[in-house]
Design an enzyme around this catalytic site. Sequence first.
Site, PDB file in Angstrom:
ATOM      1  N   ARG A 157       0.834  -1.197   0.000  1.00  0.00           N
ATOM      2  CA  ARG A 157       0.000   0.000   0.000  1.00  0.00           C
ATOM      3  C   ARG A 157       0.872   1.251   0.000  1.00  0.00           C
ATOM      4  NH1 ARG A 157      -4.480  -1.000   4.666  1.00  0.00           N
ATOM      5  NH2 ARG A 157      -3.966   1.177   5.093  1.00  0.00           N
ATOM      6  N   ARG A 168       0.267   8.569  10.109  1.00  0.00           N
ATOM      7  CA  ARG A 168      -0.977   7.848  10.428  1.00  0.00           C
ATOM      8  C   ARG A 168      -1.072   7.586  11.936  1.00  0.00           C
ATOM      9  NH1 ARG A 168      -0.423   2.893   6.705  1.00  0.00           N
ATOM     10  NH2 ARG A 168      -2.280   2.115   7.745  1.00  0.00           N
TER      11      ARG A 168
HETATM   12  P1  AP5 Z   1      -3.674  -5.463   9.645  1.00  0.00           P
HETATM   13  O1  AP5 Z   1      -4.595  -6.530  10.110  1.00  0.00           O
HETATM   14  O2  AP5 Z   1      -3.666  -5.134   8.193  1.00  0.00           O
HETATM   15  O3  AP5 Z   1      -3.829  -4.158  10.554  1.00  0.00           O
HETATM   16  P2  AP5 Z   1      -4.959  -3.030  10.556  1.00  0.00           P
HETATM   17  O4  AP5 Z   1      -5.202  -2.671  11.981  1.00  0.00           O
HETATM   18  O5  AP5 Z   1      -6.141  -3.459   9.742  1.00  0.00           O
HETATM   19  O6  AP5 Z   1      -4.142  -1.893   9.850  1.00  0.00           O
HETATM   20  P3  AP5 Z   1      -4.548  -0.852   8.713  1.00  0.00           P
HETATM   21  O7  AP5 Z   1      -3.280  -0.171   8.317  1.00  0.00           O
HETATM   22  O8  AP5 Z   1      -5.321  -1.485   7.589  1.00  0.00           O
HETATM   23  O9  AP5 Z   1      -5.438   0.103   9.487  1.00  0.00           O
HETATM   24  P4  AP5 Z   1      -5.660   1.540   9.204  1.00  0.00           P
HETATM   25  O10 AP5 Z   1      -6.692   1.807  10.209  1.00  0.00           O
HETATM   26  O11 AP5 Z   1      -4.511   2.452   9.225  1.00  0.00           O
HETATM   27  O12 AP5 Z   1      -6.014   1.565   7.635  1.00  0.00           O
HETATM   28  P5  AP5 Z   1      -7.391   1.661   6.849  1.00  0.00           P
HETATM   29  O13 AP5 Z   1      -7.276   0.782   5.685  1.00  0.00           O
HETATM   30  O14 AP5 Z   1      -8.545   1.514   7.768  1.00  0.00           O
HETATM   31  O15 AP5 Z   1      -2.184  -5.903  10.116  1.00  0.00           O
HETATM   32  C1  AP5 Z   1      -1.051  -5.124   9.761  1.00  0.00           C
HETATM   33  C2  AP5 Z   1       0.127  -6.064   9.439  1.00  0.00           C
HETATM   34  O16 AP5 Z   1       0.495  -6.783  10.611  1.00  0.00           O
HETATM   35  C3  AP5 Z   1      -0.175  -7.122   8.365  1.00  0.00           C
HETATM   36  O17 AP5 Z   1       0.981  -7.332   7.612  1.00  0.00           O
HETATM   37  C4  AP5 Z   1      -0.522  -8.397   9.180  1.00  0.00           C
HETATM   38  O18 AP5 Z   1      -0.200  -9.595   8.485  1.00  0.00           O
HETATM   39  C5  AP5 Z   1       0.377  -8.203  10.409  1.00  0.00           C
HETATM   40  N1  AP5 Z   1      -0.197  -8.755  11.639  1.00  0.00           N
HETATM   41  C6  AP5 Z   1      -1.499  -8.678  12.063  1.00  0.00           C
HETATM   42  N2  AP5 Z   1      -1.631  -9.264  13.263  1.00  0.00           N
HETATM   43  C7  AP5 Z   1      -0.396  -9.702  13.612  1.00  0.00           C
HETATM   44  C8  AP5 Z   1       0.133 -10.397  14.763  1.00  0.00           C
HETATM   45  N3  AP5 Z   1      -0.657 -10.734  15.778  1.00  0.00           N
HETATM   46  N4  AP5 Z   1       1.450 -10.662  14.797  1.00  0.00           N
HETATM   47  C9  AP5 Z   1       2.283 -10.320  13.772  1.00  0.00           C
HETATM   48  N5  AP5 Z   1       1.847  -9.681  12.656  1.00  0.00           N
HETATM   49  C10 AP5 Z   1       0.524  -9.375  12.587  1.00  0.00           C
HETATM   50  O19 AP5 Z   1      -7.376   3.196   6.384  1.00  0.00           O
HETATM   51  C11 AP5 Z   1      -6.496   3.682   5.422  1.00  0.00           C
HETATM   52  C12 AP5 Z   1      -6.793   5.172   5.173  1.00  0.00           C
HETATM   53  O20 AP5 Z   1      -8.143   5.322   4.672  1.00  0.00           O
HETATM   54  C13 AP5 Z   1      -6.728   6.080   6.398  1.00  0.00           C
HETATM   55  O21 AP5 Z   1      -5.405   6.510   6.663  1.00  0.00           O
HETATM   56  C14 AP5 Z   1      -7.666   7.229   5.973  1.00  0.00           C
HETATM   57  O22 AP5 Z   1      -7.020   8.108   5.097  1.00  0.00           O
HETATM   58  C15 AP5 Z   1      -8.757   6.498   5.220  1.00  0.00           C
HETATM   59  N6  AP5 Z   1      -9.884   6.084   6.081  1.00  0.00           N
HETATM   60  C16 AP5 Z   1     -10.284   4.785   6.322  1.00  0.00           C
HETATM   61  N7  AP5 Z   1     -11.340   4.781   7.166  1.00  0.00           N
HETATM   62  C17 AP5 Z   1     -11.617   6.082   7.455  1.00  0.00           C
HETATM   63  C18 AP5 Z   1     -12.581   6.712   8.293  1.00  0.00           C
HETATM   64  N8  AP5 Z   1     -13.476   6.003   9.006  1.00  0.00           N
HETATM   65  N9  AP5 Z   1     -12.564   8.068   8.378  1.00  0.00           N
HETATM   66  C19 AP5 Z   1     -11.682   8.794   7.665  1.00  0.00           C
HETATM   67  N10 AP5 Z   1     -10.734   8.268   6.870  1.00  0.00           N
HETATM   68  C20 AP5 Z   1     -10.704   6.923   6.753  1.00  0.00           C
END
Ligand code: AP5
Length: 210
Positions: A157, A168
């Site tokens: 990403r 972030r």
């Molecule tokens: P993963 O499960 O992908 O983590 P995540 O918490 O889902 O992380 P995201 O980066 O997707 O969350 P985010 O909230 O920043 O992004 P979003 O897409 O919502 O795990 C991460 C990594 O760790 C992976 O490689 C996984 O394999 C590994 N892992 C997981 N568990 C593990 C463990 N136990 N041990 C070891 N490794 C592990 O948002 C993106 C953007 O969209 C935002 O920045 C914003 O601009 C926009 N956006 C989205 N929603 C909104 C909203 N509601 N309001 C405003 N803007 C928004």
Amino acid sequence: MKSMIVLLGPPGSGKGTQGEKLGTELGYVRLSTGDMLREAVRNGTELGKLAKTYMDSGALVPNDVIIGLMKDKINALGKVPGIIFDGFPRTVEQAEALDKELNVDLALNLDVADDILIERLTKRRSCPDCQAVYHLVYNPPKCEGKCDKCGAELYQRDDDKDATVKNRLEVYRKNTLPLVDYYTKAGKIATLNGVGDINAIFEEVKKVIQ
Ligand code: AP5
């Protein structure tokens, strides 16, 4: 089992990983605003063009845009046994809007330290087609560079680069962390340690949603 569940936690805490398991193993519908916005960016829609200007720097997309998008999604779903909200709400205003639509049963907060988050995000690989997530070290795909589930080419990403990840985390602390207080006051929060084996964490998740 709790039916309406909000996944809380900083970027990289495992919301997508645990949310996907809740969907595939327990039949919840998972609504991820991040996935919806990335799809809109890929499709070059007006929403996608707007969202990209915020997402590239790690900023939040404006509340009115996100709230409108989620209201439409919730209404289109109709009656379903359970929904996992992944990445929404992300501000108190969004949480208040969600409360007007339905009754949240539980906010599941995944707790992970910053240094671990940075390592997770910068080594994450994602599937553009089915949105599965992998980690180069902790959760690698069986065949290098390919999604286990659908065979698509994995990608990094744009917002998983070093500088954007740090922003972030700051945006999370300023705008989203207050939701821990919001759901604590509502008596709806459960905080879990998000560090450790992915399946072991999922076992803990299953216990708290009972
Ligand atoms: P993963 O499960 O992908 O983590 P995540 O918490 O889902 O992380 P995201 O980066 O997707 O969350 P985010 O909230 O920043 O992004 P979003 O897409 O919502 O795990 C991460 C990594 O760790 C992976 O490689 C996984 O394999 C590994 N892992 C997981 N568990 C593990 C463990 N136990 N041990 C070891 N490794 C592990 O948002 C993106 C953007 O969209 C935002 O920045 C914003 O601009 C926009 N956006 C989205 N929603 C909104 C909203 N509601 N309001 C405003 N803007 C928004």
